[in-house]
Write a protein that holds these residues in place. Structure first.
Motif, PDB file in Angstrom:
ATOM      1  N   GLU A   1      -9.834 -32.758  72.358  1.00  0.00           N
ATOM      2  CA  GLU A   1     -10.832 -31.805  72.832  1.00  0.00           C
ATOM      3  C   GLU A   1     -10.338 -31.102  74.081  1.00  0.00           C
ATOM      4  OE1 GLU A   1     -15.062 -32.348  74.933  1.00  0.00           O
ATOM      5  OE2 GLU A   1     -15.069 -32.944  72.809  1.00  0.00           O
ATOM      6  N   ASN A   2     -10.384 -29.787  74.081  1.00  0.00           N
ATOM      7  CA  ASN A   2     -10.049 -29.000  75.260  1.00  0.00           C
ATOM      8  C   ASN A   2     -11.134 -29.214  76.319  1.00  0.00           C
ATOM      9  OD1 ASN A   2     -10.068 -26.674  77.113  1.00  0.00           O
ATOM     10  ND2 ASN A   2      -8.496 -25.825  75.786  1.00  0.00           N
TER      11      ASN A   2
ATOM     12  N   THR B   1     -13.151 -25.771  76.876  1.00  0.00           N
ATOM     13  CA  THR B   1     -13.889 -25.127  75.782  1.00  0.00           C
ATOM     14  C   THR B   1     -14.680 -26.107  74.933  1.00  0.00           C
ATOM     15  OG1 THR B   1     -12.061 -25.315  74.212  1.00  0.00           O
ATOM     16  CG2 THR B   1     -12.070 -23.390  75.684  1.00  0.00           C
TER      17      THR B   1
ATOM     18  N   GLU C   1     -13.530 -27.385  72.367  1.00  0.00           N
ATOM     19  CA  GLU C   1     -13.001 -27.240  71.010  1.00  0.00           C
ATOM     20  C   GLU C   1     -11.822 -28.190  70.786  1.00  0.00           C
ATOM     21  OE1 GLU C   1     -14.316 -25.201  68.721  1.00  0.00           O
ATOM     22  OE2 GLU C   1     -15.867 -24.595  70.158  1.00  0.00           O
ATOM     23  N   LYS C   2     -11.648 -28.607  69.530  1.00  0.00           N
ATOM     24  CA  LYS C   2     -10.504 -29.439  69.179  1.00  0.00           C
ATOM     25  C   LYS C   2      -9.241 -28.574  69.079  1.00  0.00           C
ATOM     26  CE  LYS C   2     -12.076 -33.704  68.368  1.00  0.00           C
ATOM     27  NZ  LYS C   2     -11.482 -34.951  68.891  1.00  0.00           N
ATOM     28  N   GLU C   3      -8.164 -29.072  69.658  1.00  0.00           N
ATOM     29  CA  GLU C   3      -6.893 -28.353  69.634  1.00  0.00           C
ATOM     30  C   GLU C   3      -5.762 -29.328  69.337  1.00  0.00           C
ATOM     31  OE1 GLU C   3      -7.960 -24.932  72.994  1.00  0.00           O
ATOM     32  OE2 GLU C   3      -6.523 -26.529  73.456  1.00  0.00           O
TER      33      GLU C   3
END
Length: 540
Positions: free
Chosen positions: A222-223, A226, A228-230
């Motif tokens: 996880e960022n 954000t 969001e998964k990266e």
């Protein structure tokens, strides 16, 4: 002399650092000297430090002079060489080329160094010796039947090192030069033999090649910014000493995390950008031992693609954010341990410089029970939170300095999590890049006041050279002392613990080992240097 405003001091320091990093490689964070009540005085100190540090500007000026000299050189006539290599070595300022290895079209029997010529990457080099060798530049004892290679030894200093690195000012990282033109001429059997070639892809570096255990680890995380998964990938390189593999007992592991200038996708840049290869040299390896086992330790260097201080947006933070690489670094280390059952998991030592020093502290905070000891150099984990704009970017005052808030980033909770971890800080007081007053100094004092018993600090004043005695580096290059095995003394703990709330905080910078005291173990054992102390630390 008209004094520079703090904005121009910061720009001058950035240029100075960039020039230095082109040779040395290193981490940096934006100068925070404008923060706090002592802003003007700190800015003046930074300016004085920049003025006192001759290395980067001298190198830039010398490079121009070298180029001018080299432009006057014409390629001599003679027998063309069959090929050639450059021999790369790690130095305290970064990589250098101390040898050119010339492959002959036919075996030679007599070589003379008289009138030998060498030009590397546009700089005329002083040839100190010429001899027949093997393909790796090692001198041959028996040349009665002739030899296929001849090696030119080159005088190698910080201002004329022949570095194969270039510093990319857009991403603030070292990269391999796209081209590396070499001209060499030597007399063999009465004839001139000439090498004139681009050798950037024909290079050897025995010190990095010793790190044979290489790999990478990829995962989704996880960022922090954000949510969001990266997908992230970390690369690593480790030595694999045969003596340790065969000694029948588990052995210690030393981990190093790079500075800002050594990020990317080639771990060799990390290994020689800050002379990490020194950890694998006998002088340091000899301090590590295991009962009934061979002397030595494994060394693991881990590289991220951007910066350890990247909080999630791909940029270098001020040290007051959680790294996007926190979890994957832990997973990468554990993955490496899963591939090497010979490592004693009770003797894992974590360190790094600047960005890597920040990441060392970040990992201590987040995984306090994992490490046997830590040795952060010029660490950039901020003491306070810096003010940010609504979009998350850093706010600046009218003089372009970060604005320090009253909120602590290095909280009491973090201090209490770390206070029982054996830790040894290494810094130079004149560091103009990661000002220790806003990073390691208050952190160390808080550790002592929280009851840390095995916490030590070596505070140097300036950073003179050893590989090149004429070099004087900016104070940020404290890692030079570590890799030169010169960290021998520590600061007076009581003077710091009970010191005044001023800029110096009870510290007494000295280039004589970093302090007048000795680190002492629970049993009263005194340790004469950082690595002897490190070897004694174990969770078991």
């Amino acid at each position: 002399m008209k004094k520079l405003g703090k904005r121009w001091i910061a720009l001058a320091l950035a240029l100075l650092l960039a020039l230095s990093l082109a040779a040395c490689g290193g981490g940096n964070v934006p100068a925070n000297d404008a923060a706090g009540e002592n802003a003007e005085e700190n800015a003046e100190n930074a300016e004085e430090s920049a003025n006192a540090s001759t290395s980067a500007m001298a190198e830039a000026e010398q490079a121009l002079a070298n180029q001018a000299d080299a432009e006057e050189i014409e390629v001599p006539d003679g027998v063309p060489a069959a090929g050639g290599k450059i021999y790369i070595q790690g130095y305290e300022w970064g990589p250098g080329v101390p040898k050119i290895i010339m492959e002959l079209p036919e075996p030679g029997k007599e070589v003379t160094g008289q009138d030998a010529l060498a030009v590397t990457a546009g700089a005329i080099r002083n040839v100190t010796d010429v001899y027949f060798s093997d393909e790796n530049g090692d001198a041959l004892e028996d040349t009665l039947d002739g030899a296929n290679y001849v090696t030119l030894d080159l005088e190698t200093t910080q201002t004329k090192s022949g570095s194969p690195f270039v510093y990319n000012l857009e991403i603030l990282m070292n990269q391999w030069a796209e081209e590396y033109p070499v001209i060499a001429c030597v007399n063999i059997d009465g004839e001139n033999y000439v090498l004139n070639a681009d050798l950037i892809d024909s290079r050897i570096c025995p010190e990095t090649e010793a790190f044979t255990d290489r790999g990478e680890f990829t995962g989704e995380y996880e960022n922090p910014m954000t949510g969001e998964k990266e997908e992230y990938t970390l690369r690593y390189a480790a030595n694999a000493p045969e003596d340790l593999i065969q000694d029948g007992v588990k052995n210690p592991l030393i981990i190093w995390l790079h500075g800002q200038g050594e990020g990317g996708t080639d771990v060799d840049i990390e290994l020689i950008g800050n002379e990490v290869v020194a950890l694998n040299r006998d002088e340091i390896q000899s301090y590590f031992n295991t009962k009934d086992g061979a002397d030595g330790a494994y060394v693991l260097a881990v590289q991220c693609e951007t910066y350890w201080m990247d909080g999630g947006d791909g940029t270098n933070s001020g040290g007051d954010l959680v790294s996007r690489y926190t979890e994957i670094l832990m997973d990468t280390i554990e993955y490496y341990l899963s591939t090497n059952s010979d490592i004693d998991e009770n003797r894992i030592y974590l360190g790094g410089c600047s960005n890597g020093g920040y990441m060392t502290m970040n990992m201590l905070v987040n995984y306090p029970d994992f490490w046997a000891a830590a040795y952060p150099n010029c660490e950039a984990y901020a003491w306070s939170v810096f003010e940010k704009e609504d979009d998350g970017s850093y706010a600046y005052d009218g003089n372009d300095g970060y604005i320090m808030t009253a909120e602590r980033w290095m909280t009491d909770e973090k201090i209490n999590a770390m206070k029982n971890i054996p830790i040894w800080f290494v810094n130079a007081y004149t560091d103009p890049v990661v000002t220790p007053q806003f990073f390691s100094m208050p952190t160390y004092r808080a550790l002592l006041q929280a009851g840390a018993e095995n916490a030590w600090y070596s505070m140097f004043d300036t950073v003179p050279g050893s590989d090149d005695p004429d070099a004087v580096y900016i104070g940020h290059f404290a890692w030079v002392y570590t890799f030169n095995n010169q960290v021998t003394g520590v600061q007076d703990r009581d003077a710091i613990k009970n010191g005044p709330e001023d800029e110096i905080m009870g510290f007494n910078p000295t280039n004589n080992g970093g302090g007048t005291e000795k680190a002492v173990g629970p049993d009263g054992t005194e340790y004469n240097n950082l690595f002897a102390w490190m070897n004694a630390q174990s969770k078991a």
